[in-house]
Design a protein around this motif. Structure first.
Motif, PDB file in Angstrom:
ATOM      1  N   SER A 119       0.811  -1.218   0.000  1.00 21.86           N
ATOM      2  CA  SER A 119       0.000   0.000   0.000  1.00 21.86           C
ATOM      3  C   SER A 119       0.845   1.269   0.000  1.00 21.86           C
ATOM      4  CB  SER A 119      -0.914   0.019   1.221  1.00 21.86           C
ATOM      5  OG  SER A 119      -0.157  -0.141   2.411  1.00 21.86           O
ATOM      6  N   PHE A 120       2.162   1.132  -0.059  1.00 20.76           N
ATOM      7  CA  PHE A 120       3.051   2.290  -0.180  1.00 20.76           C
ATOM      8  C   PHE A 120       2.678   3.076  -1.440  1.00 20.76           C
ATOM      9  CE2 PHE A 120       6.969   4.123  -1.910  1.00 20.76           C
ATOM     10  CZ  PHE A 120       7.467   4.797  -0.830  1.00 20.76           C
ATOM     11  N   PRO A 121       2.642   4.405  -1.412  1.00 19.27           N
ATOM     12  CA  PRO A 121       3.129   5.344  -0.391  1.00 19.27           C
ATOM     13  C   PRO A 121       2.063   5.869   0.564  1.00 19.27           C
ATOM     14  CG  PRO A 121       2.720   6.515  -2.419  1.00 19.27           C
ATOM     15  CD  PRO A 121       2.344   5.083  -2.684  1.00 19.27           C
ATOM     16  N   VAL A 122       0.883   5.235   0.599  1.00 19.64           N
ATOM     17  CA  VAL A 122      -0.153   5.679   1.542  1.00 19.64           C
ATOM     18  C   VAL A 122       0.195   5.196   2.943  1.00 19.64           C
ATOM     19  CG1 VAL A 122      -2.604   5.572   2.104  1.00 19.64           C
ATOM     20  CG2 VAL A 122      -1.872   5.701  -0.294  1.00 19.64           C
ATOM     21  N   THR A 123       0.485   3.899   3.051  1.00 16.32           N
ATOM     22  CA  THR A 123       1.002   3.336   4.301  1.00 16.32           C
ATOM     23  C   THR A 123       2.142   2.389   3.965  1.00 16.32           C
ATOM     24  OG1 THR A 123      -0.710   1.615   4.185  1.00 16.32           O
ATOM     25  CG2 THR A 123      -1.124   3.477   5.635  1.00 16.32           C
ATOM     26  N   PRO A 124       3.345   2.654   4.403  1.00 20.11           N
ATOM     27  CA  PRO A 124       3.785   3.844   5.141  1.00 20.11           C
ATOM     28  C   PRO A 124       3.718   5.107   4.272  1.00 20.11           C
ATOM     29  CG  PRO A 124       5.669   2.532   4.478  1.00 20.11           C
ATOM     30  CD  PRO A 124       4.470   1.722   4.126  1.00 20.11           C
ATOM     31  N   PHE A 125       3.378   6.197   4.906  1.00 22.00           N
ATOM     32  CA  PHE A 125       3.150   7.446   4.182  1.00 22.00           C
ATOM     33  C   PHE A 125       4.462   8.031   3.686  1.00 22.00           C
ATOM     34  CE2 PHE A 125       2.505  12.052   3.934  1.00 22.00           C
ATOM     35  CZ  PHE A 125       1.398  12.097   3.099  1.00 22.00           C
TER      36      PHE A 125
END
Length: 461
Positions: free
Chosen positions: A424-430
């Motif tokens: 899910s990068f770059p949302v998580t980790p942001f």
């Protein structure tokens, strides 16, 4: 030694063993496969030179060749012969001279990742050419190549490319260790390596590309590129969900306008996955969520239809999947015609016969139109899996099942990793730097700290 070579390779009709007589006591043997070697090169640069020699003590300076190798053991003969080299046997000393025949197609334009803008050249089956296409774009001695041989029978060359000082070395070592543990007979294509580099089953975590400009861009951002011998595609690691939803041609388009297109593309991703399931949930279980006039219209259309809504939807989705596969497998001259014929004839006939409602035609058509936005076939396959999963949940529990499947989707998304980095990068980790580059398409002068070391100072990526 010659008898041993004849015994090992004797059943190959294309094996050629030429004896060159230097004097009464001295003979030199030239060995090659005429199906893999260029005979003009052998005649011009080896045989002509050997017939005019008096002293053969220093062949390295007497035989012209871009790649002249002194073999250390007899076992190396097999590898070099099957790579198009010519073996020279001189007084129990073994030499290999590169005389490869040109068995590859020339550099052509993109056929899979077609774009209106940007470079048009693509990879081919030539290992050296593919590396050269990347080196032409990255003119730096920091570009490093780690070579491996994989395959008990094929002994295919595998190049792990990265930029020293930008790419994190633990990422390189992790990929290298996984490839070193691969123990199979042969490698036909670089995509054969995917299953050894990832443990995921639904989401794709490795990009397969035919574009050298995409590889160069990925290398400069801290990623790793893998090139395999005899393969026209390269692998890019790590890869995240956002990378599969955006075609690389976005980089050659105006920032603001493409940002609006990206928002539309994200919407299509979820709509293509949930629309059929949402329709089944509200038509079969949760009618109170729909305005009365609209639900009455749906009920009138379903009068006389012999199947429940979920069976009706499943049949239409399966027919659309069959049409999609036929379009992909048939030659280009026939594929589109078959899809149009199937869509028009099947859809119109099914509605006229009272087997399918018109609203179901609209739902399935909308679903597949939104899925055509994505150029990557692997993300389309992921949508296919979750589309039927959502449909299954909604057919048993309505909107509750729909929400349950959505939670399972998020759980799978956030538990998936690409070479140790969350999918899910770059949302998580942001990571706002990568968000500006991949999601928002804003001006960006920095590299992501999650992907790179940022040791090399450069103005732009």
């Amino acid at each position: 030694m010659i008898e041993k070579i004849k015994k090992i390779f004797g059943e190959n009709p294309d094996l050629v063993i030429r004896k060159v007589k230097i004097n009464i006591l001295h003979k030199i043997y030239v060995i090659f496969f005429d199906t893999l070697a260029n005979q003009d090169k052998i005649n011009e640069y080896i045989l002509k030179k050997l017939t005019n020699l008096n002293n053969t003590d220093n062949l390295e300076s007497l035989i012209p060749g871009s790649n002249f190798i002194k073999l250390k053991s007899f076992e190396e003969i097999e590898y070099y012969l099957y790579n198009g080299f010519t073996i020279i046997v001189n007084k129990n000393k073994l030499y290999a001279v590169e005389t490869k025949a040109n068995l590859d197609r020339s550099i052509a334009s993109n056929e899979v990742e077609i774009a209106l803008k940007g470079p048009k050249n693509a990879f081919n089956e030539n290992y050296q050419s593919n590396i050269g296409l990347i080196k032409r774009r990255l003119k730096t001695n920091k570009l490093k190549i780690c070579e491996l041989n994989i395959g008990r029978l094929s002994k295919s060359k595998i190049a792990i490319m990265y930029i020293e000082g930008i790419t994190k070395m633990d990422l390189v070592q992790k990929i290298k260790s996984k490839l070193e543990n691969v123990d199979i007979d042969m490698i036909n294509d670089s995509e054969d390596l995917k299953k050894y580099l990832t443990n995921t089953y639904v989401f794709p975590t490795i990009i397969a590309t035919e574009r050298p400009d995409r590889c160069a861009k990925s290398l400069s951002s801290g990623k790793v590129v893998i090139i395999a011998q005899e393969s026209p595609t390269a692998l890019i690691l790590p890869a995240f969900l956002i990378d599969f939803m955006n075609p690389f041609s976005d980089y050659y388009t105006k920032d603001f306008t493409i940002s609006m297109t990206k928002i539309l593309r994200f919407s299509c991703f979820f709509l293509s996955m949930i629309v059929p399931a949402f329709y089944i949930a509200i038509i079969s279980f949760n009618q109170e969520a729909v305005p009365t006039k609209l639900i009455l219209n749906f009920a009138i259309q379903r009068t006389g239809v012999p199947f429940p809504a979920v069976i009706e939807c499943s049949i239409m989705l399966l027919l659309c999947e069959i049409l999609r596969e036929s379009d992909l497998r048939f030659p280009n001259k026939y594929g589109s015609a078959i899809s149009i014929l199937g869509a028009l004839v099947l859809g119109e006939s099914a509605v006229s016969a009272g087997l399918i409602t018109p609203i179901m035609i609209i739902v399935t058509s909308f679903t597949f139109i939104t899925s055509l936005v994505f150029p990557e076939i692997e993300i389309t396959n992921t949508l296919r899996v979750y589309r039927f999963a959502f449909l299954l949940g909604s057919s048993f529990f309505g909107l509750y099942g729909f929400l349950l499947m959505f939670l399972l989707f998020l759980l799978n998304l956030y538990s998936t990793e690409s070479v140790g980095i969350m999918y899910s990068f770059p949302v998580t980790p942001f990571d706002f730097t990568y968000i500006k580059e991949s999601i928002l398409k804003l001006k960006n002068k920095k590299r992501s700290k999650m992907l790179s070391n940022n040791i090399i100072k450069e103005k732009t990526i």
